[in-house]
Design a protein around this motif. Structure first.
Motif, mmCIF file in Angstrom:
data_model
loop_
_atom_site.group_PDB
_atom_site.id
_atom_site.type_symbol
_atom_site.label_atom_id
_atom_site.label_comp_id
_atom_site.label_asym_id
_atom_site.label_seq_id
_atom_site.Cartn_x
_atom_site.Cartn_y
_atom_site.Cartn_z
ATOM 1 N N GLN A 24 0.762 -1.359 0.057
ATOM 2 C CA GLN A 24 -0.001 0.059 -0.154
ATOM 3 C C GLN A 24 0.938 1.254 -0.024
ATOM 4 O O GLN A 24 2.159 1.284 0.275
ATOM 5 C CB GLN A 24 -0.882 0.079 1.260
ATOM 6 C CG GLN A 24 -1.645 -1.215 1.189
ATOM 7 C CD GLN A 24 -2.842 -1.066 0.171
ATOM 8 O OE1 GLN A 24 -3.530 -0.270 -0.027
ATOM 9 N NE2 GLN A 24 -2.849 -2.412 -0.681
ATOM 10 N N GLU A 25 0.377 2.531 -0.547
ATOM 11 C CA GLU A 25 1.308 3.384 -0.392
ATOM 12 C C GLU A 25 1.541 4.212 1.015
ATOM 13 O O GLU A 25 2.690 4.592 0.995
ATOM 14 C CB GLU A 25 0.377 4.747 -1.165
ATOM 15 C CG GLU A 25 -0.032 4.245 -2.632
ATOM 16 C CD GLU A 25 1.436 4.548 -3.580
ATOM 17 O OE1 GLU A 25 2.249 5.123 -3.201
ATOM 18 O OE2 GLU A 25 1.352 3.746 -4.312
ATOM 19 N N SER A 26 0.602 3.858 1.876
ATOM 20 C CA SER A 26 0.736 4.413 3.153
ATOM 21 C C SER A 26 1.650 3.839 4.029
ATOM 22 O O SER A 26 1.900 2.440 3.525
ATOM 23 C CB SER A 26 -0.742 4.646 3.868
ATOM 24 O OG SER A 26 -1.249 3.376 4.140
ATOM 25 N N HIS A 27 2.411 4.307 5.158
ATOM 26 C CA HIS A 27 3.214 3.599 5.954
ATOM 27 C C HIS A 27 2.750 3.882 7.407
ATOM 28 O O HIS A 27 2.010 4.539 7.771
ATOM 29 C CB HIS A 27 4.530 4.208 5.673
ATOM 30 C CG HIS A 27 5.234 4.173 4.474
ATOM 31 N ND1 HIS A 27 5.893 2.873 4.035
ATOM 32 C CD2 HIS A 27 5.170 4.787 3.463
ATOM 33 C CE1 HIS A 27 6.389 2.946 2.885
ATOM 34 N NE2 HIS A 27 5.899 4.315 2.327
ATOM 35 N N ASP A 29 3.508 4.348 11.554
ATOM 36 C CA ASP A 29 4.144 5.284 12.235
ATOM 37 C C ASP A 29 5.528 4.782 12.441
ATOM 38 O O ASP A 29 6.495 5.675 12.572
ATOM 39 C CB ASP A 29 3.598 5.379 13.727
ATOM 40 C CG ASP A 29 2.330 6.088 13.536
ATOM 41 O OD1 ASP A 29 2.086 6.851 12.407
ATOM 42 O OD2 ASP A 29 1.570 6.131 14.470
ATOM 43 N N ASP A 30 5.873 3.516 12.527
ATOM 44 C CA ASP A 30 7.261 3.162 12.505
ATOM 45 C C ASP A 30 8.055 2.954 11.219
ATOM 46 O O ASP A 30 9.229 2.254 11.282
ATOM 47 C CB ASP A 30 7.420 1.562 13.405
ATOM 48 C CG ASP A 30 6.596 0.319 12.312
ATOM 49 O OD1 ASP A 30 6.342 0.875 11.173
ATOM 50 O OD2 ASP A 30 6.498 -0.630 12.985
ATOM 51 N N GLY A 31 7.515 3.385 10.160
ATOM 52 C CA GLY A 31 8.075 3.446 9.209
ATOM 53 C C GLY A 31 7.748 2.147 8.137
ATOM 54 O O GLY A 31 8.114 2.116 6.964
ATOM 55 N N SER A 32 7.402 0.971 8.686
ATOM 56 C CA SER A 32 7.188 -0.039 7.908
ATOM 57 C C SER A 32 5.917 -0.019 7.107
ATOM 58 O O SER A 32 5.104 1.090 7.150
ATOM 59 C CB SER A 32 7.113 -1.163 8.813
ATOM 60 O OG SER A 32 5.775 -1.259 9.608
ATOM 61 N N GLN A 33 5.969 -0.626 6.108
ATOM 62 C CA GLN A 33 5.021 -0.343 4.890
ATOM 63 C C GLN A 33 3.868 -1.309 5.150
ATOM 64 O O GLN A 33 3.855 -2.447 5.577
ATOM 65 C CB GLN A 33 5.565 -0.904 3.418
ATOM 66 C CG GLN A 33 4.419 -0.362 2.290
ATOM 67 C CD GLN A 33 5.212 -0.699 0.854
ATOM 68 O OE1 GLN A 33 6.237 -1.297 0.809
ATOM 69 N NE2 GLN A 33 4.604 0.189 0.056
#
Length: 151
Positions: A24-27, A29-33
């Motif tokens: 997905q485009e969003s990530h 909070d910890d930076g993982s996709q």
């Protein structure tokens, strides 16, 4: 008028689930996709009846089953070719154009939940799960909702 689209099947997996991961485009909070998983597998249901001459006749139908997200993750971990499964879901039809420009159609069972009834490849003769048992990693005291009951 209200419609109802409900399917209940009991059958055996024709092969191990195939897994597709859609990033997905969003990530987080910890930076993982964030990813979305899709599991697909064929399910065989067999109906047995007697013919006019009294001879037993078996008819097997094949169904395309699709699981999404968390259910796909569970299917990936515990479902194997030959597993007998109870599946609840809904029918969904879709179409697309193949590489040659031909219109193709498919009807799938989109699973809403499933229950494993048995596994041809899983030994049932003792109470100890084998070391490679996929249930051992998923189903334990922490995940068993009945483990805290006094009976």
């Amino acid at each position: 008028m209200i419609g109802l689209n409900k399917v209940i099947l009991v059958g055996n997996l024709g092969k191990n689930p195939e897994i597709i991961i859609f990033p997905q485009e969003s990530h987080r909070d910890d930076g993982s996709q964030i990813v979305v998983k899709k599991a697909t597998f064929p399910l065989a249901t067999t109906e047995v009846r007697r013919g006019r001459d009294g001879e037993k006749i078996e008819q097997t139908d094949w169904h395309n089953v699709v699981c999404w997200r968390g259910l796909a993750e569970i299917a990936e971990k515990i479902l194997k070719k030959g597993s007998q499964v109870y599946i609840e879901g809904k029918l969904q039809s879709r179409s697309w154009e193949d590489r040659d420009g031909n219109k193709r159609y498919i009807t799938e069972v989109v699973a809403e939940n499933f229950t494993v009834l048995g596994n041809r490849n899983r030994p049932e003769d003792n109470n100890m799960p084998p070391a490679n048992d996929p249930f051992a990693n998923i189903l334990n005291e922490e995940t068993d909702p009945l483990s805290g009951l006094p009976f």
